[in-house]
Design a protein around this motif. Structure first.
Motif, short mmCIF file in Angstrom:
data_model
loop_
_atom_site.label_atom_id
_atom_site.label_comp_id
_atom_site.label_asym_id
_atom_site.label_seq_id
_atom_site.Cartn_x
_atom_site.Cartn_y
_atom_site.Cartn_z
N UNK A 144 -4.97 15.97 30.50
CA UNK A 144 -5.58 16.86 29.55
C UNK A 144 -7.02 16.98 29.29
N UNK A 145 -7.50 15.62 29.79
CA UNK A 145 -9.18 15.59 29.80
C UNK A 145 -9.66 16.69 30.68
N UNK A 160 -2.74 19.82 22.75
CA UNK A 160 -3.78 18.81 22.41
C UNK A 160 -5.03 19.27 22.94
N UNK A 161 -5.26 20.46 23.42
CA UNK A 161 -6.34 21.03 24.35
C UNK A 161 -7.82 20.86 23.19
N UNK A 162 -7.35 21.72 22.00
CA UNK A 162 -8.35 21.80 21.00
C UNK A 162 -8.77 20.40 20.50
N UNK A 163 -7.93 19.50 20.17
CA UNK A 163 -8.23 18.18 19.84
C UNK A 163 -9.43 17.64 20.81
N UNK A 164 -9.15 17.69 22.15
CA UNK A 164 -9.90 17.01 23.05
C UNK A 164 -11.39 17.89 23.13
N UNK A 165 -11.30 19.18 23.05
CA UNK A 165 -12.80 20.16 22.89
C UNK A 165 -13.38 19.66 21.82
N UNK A 166 -12.71 19.16 20.69
CA UNK A 166 -13.06 18.90 19.31
C UNK A 166 -13.92 17.62 19.65
#
Length: 247
Positions: A144-145, A160-166
């Protein structure tokens, strides 16, 4: 002596990728956690014999994360309880009794229900299952990272892509940083370090990957230099002892 430092090695295999699974342990997250483990179990490194035993026990806890980290003591007779030979209260977190005290008539006067400690086989099975689950979760997190560092879509449906971008955006704007105690920054920094250790890409898009790889390389070089210096000093001392004995 210099000839030993100039040996060229040409038979290094082309594929040097580490095939071992990534292991996690709460005892290695901080210095205090490792110190507590050693103090609670009397692990010492002041002699070679103690250092060997302590190192083997630390490796045991690393590969068996569900095994109890500290010796369990019976609350009735105050003796150590062997694995699978005791009973634990489901309500009180630190109430354990051994089989001998449990089987005595009136030996256990406790208001809550007691459950039997898991056997060695059950604990090993739980440990293996928990370790496999953690490895799978960690691999997914690292994948994901990498995805989030390359993704440019604001409507990406990757879990969870947007969470990591956040987290990426937070890391660039945070004034506290991991060194100041920011929990989000610490979490992201931990993932970035894990990724950098395993990454073989020369042009990786993950933030700070190149900097972390350079940092890890410098640490490895410093460690190699200290090890070479220790070997040279040991050889010098042995040579001096041989020279002194031949006089």
């Amino acid at each position: 002596m210099d000839k030993y430092l100039q040996i060229e090695i040409n038979d290094v295999p082309a594929d040097t990728k580490d095939q071992d699974e990534i292991l996690e342990s709460e005892f290695f997250d901080t210095r205090q956690a490792f110190l507590s483990l050693c103090q609670g179990n009397h692990y010492q490194y002041d002699t070679l014999r103690r250092a060997k035993h302590s190192s083997m026990m630390v490796l045991y806890h690393l590969h068996n994360p569900t095994a109890p980290a500290f010796v369990t003591t019976c609350n009735v007779c105050h003796l150590d309880i062997e694995t699978g030979q005791g009973w634990r209260c489901e309500t009180c977190p630190e109430y354990d009794v051994c089989n001998a005290c449990y089987q005595k008539d009136g030996g256990v006067n406790h208001p809550h229900k007691l459950t039997n400690h898991p056997s060695v086989a059950d604990r090993d099975a739980q440990s293996k299952e928990a370790r496999q689950l953690r490895v799978t979760q960690l691999k997914k997190m690292l994948e994901l990272l990498v995805h989030a560092s390359q993704c440019r879509s604001s409507l990406c449906q990757y879990p969870n892509c947007r969470k990591v971008k956040g987290l990426f955006r937070h890391g660039m704007q945070c004034k506290v940083r991991a060194s100041g105690g920011c929990v989000l920054c610490k979490k992201m920094w931990y993932l970035l370090q894990l990724h950098a250790r395993a990454c073989k890409e020369s042009a990786c898009n993950v933030p700070r990957c190149r900097d972390l790889k350079d940092h890890l390389k410098r640490l490895q070089q410093q460690s190699d230099s200290r090890r070479r210096a220790a070997v040279m000093e040991m050889m010098r001392q042995r040579a001096a002892e041989v020279a002194g004995g031949s006089e």
